[in-house]
Enzyme design. Structure first.
Site, short mmCIF file in Angstrom:
data_model
loop_
_atom_site.label_atom_id
_atom_site.label_comp_id
_atom_site.label_asym_id
_atom_site.label_seq_id
_atom_site.Cartn_x
_atom_site.Cartn_y
_atom_site.Cartn_z
N GLU A 75 -6.13 -1.23 -7.07
CA GLU A 75 -5.19 -0.42 -7.83
C GLU A 75 -4.21 -1.33 -8.55
O GLU A 75 -3.66 -2.25 -7.95
CB GLU A 75 -4.44 0.54 -6.91
CG GLU A 75 -5.31 1.61 -6.29
CD GLU A 75 -4.55 2.50 -5.33
OE1 GLU A 75 -4.77 3.72 -5.37
OE2 GLU A 75 -3.75 1.97 -4.53
N HIS A 114 -2.99 -3.69 -5.59
CA HIS A 114 -3.29 -3.21 -4.24
C HIS A 114 -4.79 -3.20 -3.96
O HIS A 114 -5.53 -2.39 -4.51
CB HIS A 114 -2.72 -1.80 -4.03
CG HIS A 114 -3.06 -1.21 -2.71
ND1 HIS A 114 -3.45 0.10 -2.55
CD2 HIS A 114 -3.09 -1.78 -1.46
CE1 HIS A 114 -3.72 0.32 -1.28
NE2 HIS A 114 -3.49 -0.79 -0.60
N SER A 170 0.81 -1.21 0.00
CA SER A 170 0.00 0.00 0.00
C SER A 170 0.84 1.26 0.00
O SER A 170 0.33 2.34 -0.27
CB SER A 170 -0.91 0.02 1.24
OG SER A 170 -0.12 0.00 2.43
N ASN A 203 -4.59 6.54 -1.72
CA ASN A 203 -3.95 7.12 -0.53
C ASN A 203 -3.35 8.49 -0.81
O ASN A 203 -3.29 9.35 0.07
CB ASN A 203 -2.89 6.17 0.01
CG ASN A 203 -3.49 5.00 0.75
OD1 ASN A 203 -4.57 5.10 1.33
ND2 ASN A 203 -2.81 3.86 0.73
#
Length: 510
Positions: A159, A147, A126, A197
């Site tokens: 992802e 991910h 991540s 993120n």
């Protein structure tokens, strides 16, 4: 080589690491028709994971979400790999082990001597660079980021992150695998925080900045972001839910990986609370206290009812002025329509990115009479007001009473540039625009990934379209001018589109 439209499908997927993420990936892969081989260095971990996953399928069959035959078929696809070498038959192996670069590099180096030359090595990292993980491999072209988000079956997004040397065919095949597993595949470049993120940096960091300036308290910020902004939860509820041991580490990691980019600057507040062990829900106290796992929210401050007084509304923004005038007329308060207010009038201002003080002085008004109202999201579910340091208490009370006349909750803020909602929204949009500027992902992918991965009411670029790119630019420019802080400098991508009146979501992306 398979054509771009028909990448060759994977048939056997290996998973190394059977914690929460590994289990979720295994469940989805088996449901998608793949044979799944599970490996974990911890004794008994695979058996425990199989029992857990089979239990989920058994309960789904009991609730008639799937048939008993399907549950049995899925279960038969889960096979334990007694040792790492048993993964030799896999055409893709996904690692979901500890988030340490050396551990992932070492695992992939071992796997290269086990799997076939055509097998793909995928990392569920991540926060680590896919390119850095691949750098230790003899064949970095077959290494890719894959991910998922926790809980994997419910978070319908994955992802797909090619490293700098990842082969295009590998990317196509993994994209197709993610879609076959029932998830939206968000392809992004190998940058710190990847897409989701990265895009989520503004929500918490700007809320912390607002708190550090004593604009208001965590509960008020959360209420504003939920009621006015339409977010599922406020930033401080989210920080408590995630835990500061996780959240602060991610803030610092992304900040340092971007070489101290001001837009991602962490807050000393979270470092201090982390040191004190106030991690959030898991420790019983964070920004809120928790009793038996239940968040303890402070009561909303009562609004004292004031007698009607004359009201004068700034015409800085005619649309906002019209909405406020309707509210005043509905409440039955006298409305002044002169160019300048009388000395007895409550003056309502509608600034974007300004504080009450600057807005009043710019218009030549007596700041003692002025109260600003945040009109970015209208007046539907909550209203935010702020006064200048010299606004008379009776004017503040009158404004709160007027805005609360129909029962809509009102939040009082100390004077600040951009209230709460304006600041957080503008920063979210700006970070999203800069992600587009960097070419991390396409605008449509940015929006959908954030909506699925973070649960925002709109993706960042769609949010900019919703509130208006020119208004977002005004907020950012006023924040930048007032503070001098480069965290508020507008992205060139946003600036150009706002100047041209373009949509941030539709049209050319370059």
């Amino acid at each position: 080589m398979a054509s771009e439209s028909t990448p060759s499908p994977f048939t056997t997927l290996g998973i190394v690491g059977t914690g929460a993420m590994g289990r979720g990936i295994a469940q989805l892969a088996a449901q998608a028709g793949l044979n799944v081989m599970l490996f974990d260095v911890k004794e008994g971990a695979v058996s425990e994971a199989q029992r857990f996953i089979n239990g989920l399928w058994h309960r789904s069959a009991e609730k008639q979400r799937i048939t008993s035959e399907q549950a049995q078929q899925y279960s038969e696809r889960l096979v334990e790999a007694q040792e790492l070498h048993a993964l030799a038959t896999c055409d893709i192996v996904v690692e979901a082990i500890v988030e340490k670069l050396e551990a992932k590099q070492g695992l992939f180096s071992d796997l290269e001597g086990i799997v076939s030359q055509d097998a793909v090595l995928a990392t569920n990292t991540s926060s680590l660079s896919v390119t850095a993980i691949a750098a230790a491999c003899q064949h970095p072209e077959r290494v890719i980021g894959f991910h998922f988000f926790n809980p994997v079956p419910l978070m319908k997004i994955v992802e797909v992150i090619p490293g700098l040397r990842t082969d295009d065919e590998v990317t196509q095949r993994v994209n197709a695998l993610g879609a076959a597993m029932g998830h939206f595949t968000a392809q992004a470049t190998d940058t710190p925080g990847f897409l989701v993120n990265h895009a989520g940096r503004a929500f918490g960091t700007e809320a912390l900045r607002i708190l550090s300036e004593s604009v208001t308290d965590p509960a008020t910020i959360d209420r504003i972001m939920v009621d006015q902004g339409g977010f599922r939860m406020g930033p401080f509820t989210l920080l408590d839910l995630t835990g500061l041991d996780v959240s602060h580490a991610v803030m610092e990691s992304v900040y340092h990986q971007y070489y101290e980019e001001p837009r991602f600057r962490p807050s000393p507040l979270t470092r201090q609370r982390l040191t004190a062990g106030l991690l959030g829900r898991k420790t019983g106290e964070g920004f809120y206290r928790y009793v038996d796992g239940q968040q303890q929210l402070p009561d909303e401050p009562a609004i004292a009812q004031a007698s009607p007084c004359p009201v004068w509304i700034s015409q800085d923004d005619p649309d906002s002025a019209a909405q406020l005038a309707e509210l005043v007329n509905t409440a039955g308060w006298p409305l002044e329509s002169t160019d300048q207010p009388s000395s007895q009038a409550l003056c309502l201002l509608t600034p974007l990115g300004e504080d009450t003080t600057s807005c009043a002085l710019r218009q030549g008004l007596n700041a003692e009479q002025c109260v600003a109202v945040d009109m970015l999201a209208g007046l539907d579910k909550r209203r935010s007001l702020m006064a200048s340091p010299i606004t008379l208490p009776e004017m503040v009370n009158a404004a709160a009473s007027l805005l609360n006349a129909d029962g809509t909750p009102v939040s009082k803020l100390h004077d600040s540039n951009g209230f709460v909602l304006q600041r957080v929204v503008a920063c979210i949009v700006n970070v999203g625009a800069d992600i587009a500027q960097q070419g991390v992902a396409e605008p449509a992918t940015i929006n959908r990934a954030v909506e699925l991965g973070l649960g925002y009411p709109f993706g960042p670029l769609r949010m900019g379209d919703h509130y208006g790119a020119s208004r977002i630019m005004t907020i950012l420019n006023n924040l930048l001018e007032a503070t001098g802080d480069p965290r508020y400098r507008p992205s060139p991508w946003l600036r150009r589109r706002a100047a041209l009146g373009m949509s941030l979501t539709d049209g050319p992306t370059s």
